[in-house]
Design a protein around this motif. Sequence first.
Motif, PDB file in Angstrom:
ATOM      1  N   SER A 130       0.824  -1.205   0.000  1.00 13.74           N
ATOM      2  CA  SER A 130       0.000   0.000   0.000  1.00 13.74           C
ATOM      3  C   SER A 130       0.861   1.260   0.000  1.00 13.74           C
ATOM      4  O   SER A 130       0.342   2.373   0.132  1.00 13.74           O
ATOM      5  N   ASP A 131       2.165   1.101  -0.154  1.00 18.11           N
ATOM      6  CA  ASP A 131       3.085   2.236  -0.240  1.00 18.11           C
ATOM      7  C   ASP A 131       2.988   2.826  -1.646  1.00 18.11           C
ATOM      8  O   ASP A 131       3.554   2.296  -2.603  1.00 18.11           O
ATOM      9  N   THR A 132       2.285   3.939  -1.784  1.00 15.59           N
ATOM     10  CA  THR A 132       2.050   4.530  -3.102  1.00 15.59           C
ATOM     11  C   THR A 132       3.083   5.572  -3.489  1.00 15.59           C
ATOM     12  O   THR A 132       3.115   6.011  -4.647  1.00 15.59           O
ATOM     13  N   LEU A 133       3.908   6.026  -2.528  1.00 14.02           N
ATOM     14  CA  LEU A 133       4.876   7.093  -2.780  1.00 14.02           C
ATOM     15  C   LEU A 133       4.191   8.333  -3.368  1.00 14.02           C
ATOM     16  O   LEU A 133       4.763   9.055  -4.180  1.00 14.02           O
ATOM     17  N   GLY A 134       2.960   8.541  -2.951  1.00 10.75           N
ATOM     18  CA  GLY A 134       2.237   9.742  -3.363  1.00 10.75           C
ATOM     19  C   GLY A 134       1.408   9.594  -4.619  1.00 10.75           C
ATOM     20  O   GLY A 134       0.718  10.550  -5.021  1.00 10.75           O
ATOM     21  N   LEU A 135       1.428   8.432  -5.270  1.00 14.97           N
ATOM     22  CA  LEU A 135       0.618   8.228  -6.477  1.00 14.97           C
ATOM     23  C   LEU A 135      -0.848   7.999  -6.099  1.00 14.97           C
ATOM     24  O   LEU A 135      -1.161   7.566  -4.986  1.00 14.97           O
ATOM     25  N   ALA A 136      -1.737   8.266  -7.038  1.00 12.64           N
ATOM     26  CA  ALA A 136      -3.177   8.193  -6.748  1.00 12.64           C
ATOM     27  C   ALA A 136      -3.674   6.763  -6.601  1.00 12.64           C
ATOM     28  O   ALA A 136      -4.607   6.499  -5.839  1.00 12.64           O
ATOM     29  N   ASP A 137      -3.059   5.824  -7.342  1.00  8.86           N
ATOM     30  CA  ASP A 137      -3.506   4.433  -7.311  1.00  8.86           C
ATOM     31  C   ASP A 137      -2.411   3.554  -6.714  1.00  8.86           C
ATOM     32  O   ASP A 137      -1.326   4.017  -6.378  1.00  8.86           O
ATOM     33  N   LEU A 138      -2.691   2.265  -6.618  1.00  8.56           N
ATOM     34  CA  LEU A 138      -1.765   1.317  -5.991  1.00  8.56           C
ATOM     35  C   LEU A 138      -1.024   0.453  -7.002  1.00  8.56           C
ATOM     36  O   LEU A 138      -0.141  -0.314  -6.635  1.00  8.56           O
ATOM     37  N   GLY A 139      -1.392   0.562  -8.269  1.00 12.33           N
ATOM     38  CA  GLY A 139      -0.759  -0.223  -9.322  1.00 12.33           C
ATOM     39  C   GLY A 139      -1.617  -0.176 -10.567  1.00 12.33           C
ATOM     40  O   GLY A 139      -2.744   0.356 -10.541  1.00 12.33           O
TER      41      GLY A 139
END
Length: 352
Positions: A271-280
């Motif tokens: 669940s670490d998105t690094l600030g992105l809106a989605d997860l993959g």
Amino acid sequence: MRSIDDLDTPAILIDAARAEANIVRAQAHADSHGLKLRPHIKTHKLPYWAKKQVAAGAVGITCQKIGEAEVMADAGLTDIFLPYNILGRAKLERLKALHGRVTLSVTVDSGETLDGLAATFTDPGHRLQVLVECDTGMGRCGVQSPGEALALAREITKAKGLVFGGLMTYPAAGRAAEAEAWLAGARDALAASGLECQRISSGGTPDMWRSGEDSVVTEYRPGTYIYLDRYQVAKGVGSLDDCALTVLSTVVSHPTPARAILDAGSKALSSDTLGLADLGELLGIPGARVTGLSEEHGNVTLSGDTKLRIGERVRVVPDHCCVVTNLFNEVHLVDGDKVLETLPVAARGRMG
């Protein structure tokens, strides 16, 4: 030869050709800019790839934990950097044993950490190289000013079993210029006091590509560059076609026309998105994004007329590949749909 159709899901697939191409590209960049490359193995945790990185021209490797370094030393890697504060008798004894086997260097950012190293490493004939960790804007570990870096470097030189090795930082993403100025000031302060600083080590895959010949940095410690992920693509490091790591998953439910469920949840996709809106996102399926995770379920939101089939197997490109690696016991090297080799993630779960 096995096919990916023979693999149970979820599973990590590593496109071997893409990973090797990423190694070659980064090494060529470092060589052309006069930088030494010391890859961080936290991304892959595999002696297999560490050896390939060294064979391509890396001066050594970086590990974050003693346990990781022990695995790499057991596999024959001989030059290891541990940029982490090592504290406590048990860890220091393990560090000393490792120092007897490989060329080792470490970091400190406090007198307390330095005191432990000085008390453990006392042989002037086999001194441990110690760098000063500098906080150049990340807000994590590190001394807070060039003056503090100088003071700690002076203390290192007083310990008979230690030798001052230089400066180390992990800069905040996108703030490489700020880190450059900080490190240049520290280097100049050291020089004015008669202390040579031959090694200035920095990290972070995105900013490595912005480094030039006039950089104060002498060594880079990129990790993610070998696999890449959605975060690196967002930062312009490469494209989805350069991403070597995907998570093979099966569609187990399709509750609504716009939503499907994968058998890869938070225990397979971080669940670490690094600030992105989605997860993959699903490779080769435009507009299919992983938008939610529970432990064993991955929610996929579909766009337009896109539909998946229950039982269909898909490849997910994660936002942050490093933490995904640590969720699996093994990875599968692939060439298209062919499984070339299955490797245990040797340094996974190695603590300390």
